[in-house]
Design an enzyme around this catalytic site. Structure first.
Site, PDB file in Angstrom:
ATOM      1  N   ARG B  11       0.841  -1.206   0.000  1.00 47.02           N
ATOM      2  CA  ARG B  11       0.000   0.000   0.000  1.00 47.02           C
ATOM      3  C   ARG B  11       0.873   1.253   0.000  1.00 47.02           C
ATOM      4  O   ARG B  11       0.986   1.951  -0.991  1.00 47.02           O
ATOM      5  CB  ARG B  11      -0.928  -0.022   1.229  1.00 47.02           C
ATOM      6  CG  ARG B  11      -2.094   0.954   1.138  1.00 47.02           C
ATOM      7  CD  ARG B  11      -1.790   2.374   1.568  1.00 47.02           C
ATOM      8  NE  ARG B  11      -1.318   2.474   2.952  1.00 47.02           N
ATOM      9  CZ  ARG B  11      -0.842   3.602   3.467  1.00 47.02           C
ATOM     10  NH1 ARG B  11      -0.761   4.701   2.733  1.00 47.02           N
ATOM     11  NH2 ARG B  11      -0.400   3.631   4.717  1.00 47.02           N
ATOM     12  N   ASP B  12       1.566   1.512   1.096  1.00 43.78           N
ATOM     13  CA  ASP B  12       2.296   2.772   1.239  1.00 43.78           C
ATOM     14  C   ASP B  12       3.465   2.845   0.262  1.00 43.78           C
ATOM     15  O   ASP B  12       3.764   3.911  -0.292  1.00 43.78           O
ATOM     16  CB  ASP B  12       2.796   2.906   2.686  1.00 43.78           C
ATOM     17  CG  ASP B  12       2.952   4.353   3.124  1.00 43.78           C
ATOM     18  OD1 ASP B  12       2.799   5.245   2.284  1.00 43.78           O
ATOM     19  OD2 ASP B  12       3.236   4.578   4.317  1.00 43.78           O
ATOM     20  N   HIS B 212       3.358   3.919  13.261  1.00 39.46           N
ATOM     21  CA  HIS B 212       3.733   3.987  11.845  1.00 39.46           C
ATOM     22  C   HIS B 212       4.779   5.094  11.731  1.00 39.46           C
ATOM     23  O   HIS B 212       4.455   6.274  11.820  1.00 39.46           O
ATOM     24  CB  HIS B 212       2.476   4.305  11.014  1.00 39.46           C
ATOM     25  CG  HIS B 212       2.722   4.462   9.549  1.00 39.46           C
ATOM     26  ND1 HIS B 212       2.432   3.475   8.641  1.00 39.46           N
ATOM     27  CD2 HIS B 212       3.226   5.484   8.823  1.00 39.46           C
ATOM     28  CE1 HIS B 212       2.743   3.885   7.419  1.00 39.46           C
ATOM     29  NE2 HIS B 212       3.221   5.111   7.501  1.00 39.46           N
ATOM     30  N   HIS B 214       8.084   6.948   9.767  1.00 38.16           N
ATOM     31  CA  HIS B 214       8.857   7.138   8.541  1.00 38.16           C
ATOM     32  C   HIS B 214      10.313   7.372   8.911  1.00 38.16           C
ATOM     33  O   HIS B 214      10.621   7.791  10.019  1.00 38.16           O
ATOM     34  CB  HIS B 214       8.297   8.314   7.740  1.00 38.16           C
ATOM     35  CG  HIS B 214       7.065   7.942   6.960  1.00 38.16           C
ATOM     36  ND1 HIS B 214       6.571   8.692   5.939  1.00 38.16           N
ATOM     37  CD2 HIS B 214       6.231   6.878   7.079  1.00 38.16           C
ATOM     38  CE1 HIS B 214       5.488   8.112   5.443  1.00 38.16           C
ATOM     39  NE2 HIS B 214       5.246   7.011   6.126  1.00 38.16           N
ATOM     40  N   CYS B 245      11.735   8.390   0.179  1.00 35.10           N
ATOM     41  CA  CYS B 245      11.213   9.688   0.568  1.00 35.10           C
ATOM     42  C   CYS B 245      11.690  10.776  -0.380  1.00 35.10           C
ATOM     43  O   CYS B 245      12.888  10.925  -0.613  1.00 35.10           O
ATOM     44  CB  CYS B 245      11.687  10.001   1.976  1.00 35.10           C
ATOM     45  SG  CYS B 245      11.189  11.625   2.489  1.00 35.10           S
ATOM     46  N   ASN B 254       9.028   4.659   4.551  1.00 39.56           N
ATOM     47  CA  ASN B 254       8.725   3.815   5.703  1.00 39.56           C
ATOM     48  C   ASN B 254       9.994   3.195   6.255  1.00 39.56           C
ATOM     49  O   ASN B 254      11.002   3.084   5.555  1.00 39.56           O
ATOM     50  CB  ASN B 254       7.782   2.688   5.301  1.00 39.56           C
ATOM     51  CG  ASN B 254       6.385   3.208   4.982  1.00 39.56           C
ATOM     52  OD1 ASN B 254       5.963   3.211   3.847  1.00 39.56           O
ATOM     53  ND2 ASN B 254       5.685   3.683   5.985  1.00 39.56           N
TER      54      ASN B 254
END
Lengths: 314, 314
Positions: B11-12, B212, B214, B245, B254
């Site tokens: 997903r991410d 969650h 990053h 990123c 992530n």
């Protein structure tokens, strides 16, 4: 200052890459690092120039840093020495403190310096004795020990924790001003870090030294958090993580000073270091070693919007 | 299992890169991830295909995972949904749980989903009501909330901690099975992480959800250590840190699942995941997206000599 960052890039970084930086450029980079607020810089190793030609000018670097007598160094000049001969040269050149690595792994010790761990401890005692005799008339205020492979060894695997603590006690008894623990191999995990540094503090108290973590497996700053919990307040790191790890392309060897400063300051721990000046030193490094990989995330991402240094937030 | 890793790469990761992976390859990668022992995988977002064409086949992915009726999924299928419409589609497709992001930053909420935070909370309540009505006849066991920008916002800077906790309480009251906190911007530091998750636990107890993080500023695993101290036992991460990123070339968005598994297992916390199978899934990803940057240090450095998984060391 709540936490001391000991910048080891000019030593650990430069000795890990093949190129040799000129004395002039080393001095310029070290001065730029000091201008960021760093209070401790390990400027080189006093070792055989046959083994590490990158470090052959270490005495010249130290003398150059002292040469501007109107602006004496406002930071502690550290140098790594593997033996008495190196310590004599370092003290004569004018370092503030010498740092001596002693390996907890017998195999690593033999392969690295061709001595058993006990022989290395005996040599360390001779260095301390030399310092007691001659340190008083020099700039040198003390001898630090760093236990390498304290968290594991690429030859032996697991290193016994009792053995590490036992070695630390012997080094403190031999006269170490401080005894730090080094994760030479990037094996450390936060649970182990907290456990070992807590024991170190219990055993040798005020002589318990700092942490030297590598980022080989990406765990460097995670281990810093655990060490902080155990009361550690001195951390080695390297600007731009200079000297990338041969086992992990894209991974730095040492933890990255820039990212460490952000970690600590964001947590409210004053380091005395300012990011803009630290990034200016990074520019000096980039110009001195064109094309060399420079690591770290904060230099690219920048400080968060609304970021305040610890001394501003307090 | 001591700690649950919730893999969010499909997903991410996939929604952060420009290329679109085919449904077949997504399913192959997700199955490979599940084979490593992962018990939770966020397989996509039910969002407008105009906004995120990479996620247009999310329903097909979920249905394909259910299609082999002799080998039903041995993991929880999560999907992100921004609104009731997405939740309806996700529940109809057969997800195990839906995950809804609600931004603590008013500005971020308006810019991201064109709703105020209060409007997003009201929509979340409608999703919970829909689930209560229709969840019973579906695979879906619950609705999770994730508070984004919980540690800071690129528009607003500092986000008030009282406000974050206040939103968490409202979401729990609205029917959230769990409420997690997301460092959407890579602003979090370990002191803040420990403080906020400790408060979250105090306020909503068993409904306190996962973290969650990053890795924008290299602090991802350091924040995991702090969250563990606060009792957090569920962490999102992305295989290979997929979806680098944009602010930090070379930095993953992530945190990297491979490095996180090593961190936790080395600390003695059982994840149920095996590195060799996880690296096999990484190979599937590499073949599915040739040339895409894959992050992480452990895949290059390998596990330490003498490494033992938590279940072996116990």
């Amino acid at each position: 200052m709540d936490v001391t960052i000991s910048e080891v890039g000019p030593r650990d970084g430069l000795q890990s890459i093949e190129r040799t930086m000129s004395t002039t450029l080393k001095v310029a980079w070290i001065r730029a690092l000091a201008a960021s607020g760093l209070r401790e810089i390990e400027v080189g190793s006093f070792v055989s120039p046959r083994l590490l030609p990158q470090m052959a000018d270490c005495g010249d670097v130290v003398r150059a840093l002292h040469s501007d007598t109107e602006n004496p160094p406002a930071f502690d000049i550290l140098a790594l020495v593997p033996n008495l001969k190196g310590a004599e040269a370092a003290i004569a050149a004018g370092v503030t403190r010498v740092s001596v690595p002693i390996s907890a792994s017998e195999t690593h010790s033999r392969r690295n310096i061709n001595r058993t761990t006990d022989e290395a401890i005996a040599e360390f005692a001779r260095i301390c004795a030399h310092h007691r005799e001659h340190g008083g008339v020099s700039e040198c205020t003390g001898v630090e020990a760093g236990i390498s492979t304290a968290f594991g060894c690429t030859y032996e695997g697991v290193v016994d924790e009792d053995r590490v603590i036992d070695i630390a006690v012997k080094l403190a008894e031999a006269g170490a001003e401080s005894v730090g623990l080094s994760d030479t191999t990037g094996y450390a995990n936060p649970a182990q870090v907290k456990r070992l540094f807590t024991r170190l503090d219990a055993e040798i108290g005020e002589r318990a030294g700092g942490a030297h973590f590598h980022n080989t497996r990406g765990q460097g700053l995670a281990n810093v958090v655990a060490a902080l919990e155990a009361g550690v307040r001195t951390f080695d790191s390297s600007q731009a993580g200079l000297g990338g790890c041969p086992y992990a392309p894209g991974a730095s060897g040492n933890i990255v000073t820039e990212d460490l400063v952000f970690l600590l300051e964001a947590m409210g721990l004053d380091t005395g270091i300012r990011m803009d000046a630290l990034l200016a030193a990074r520019d000096v490094l980039r110009e001195a070693l064109p094309g060399e990989p420079l690591y770290g995330n904060v230099p690219d991402a920048g400080l968060p919007l609304g970021f305040r240094y610890a001394h501003e937030a307090a």
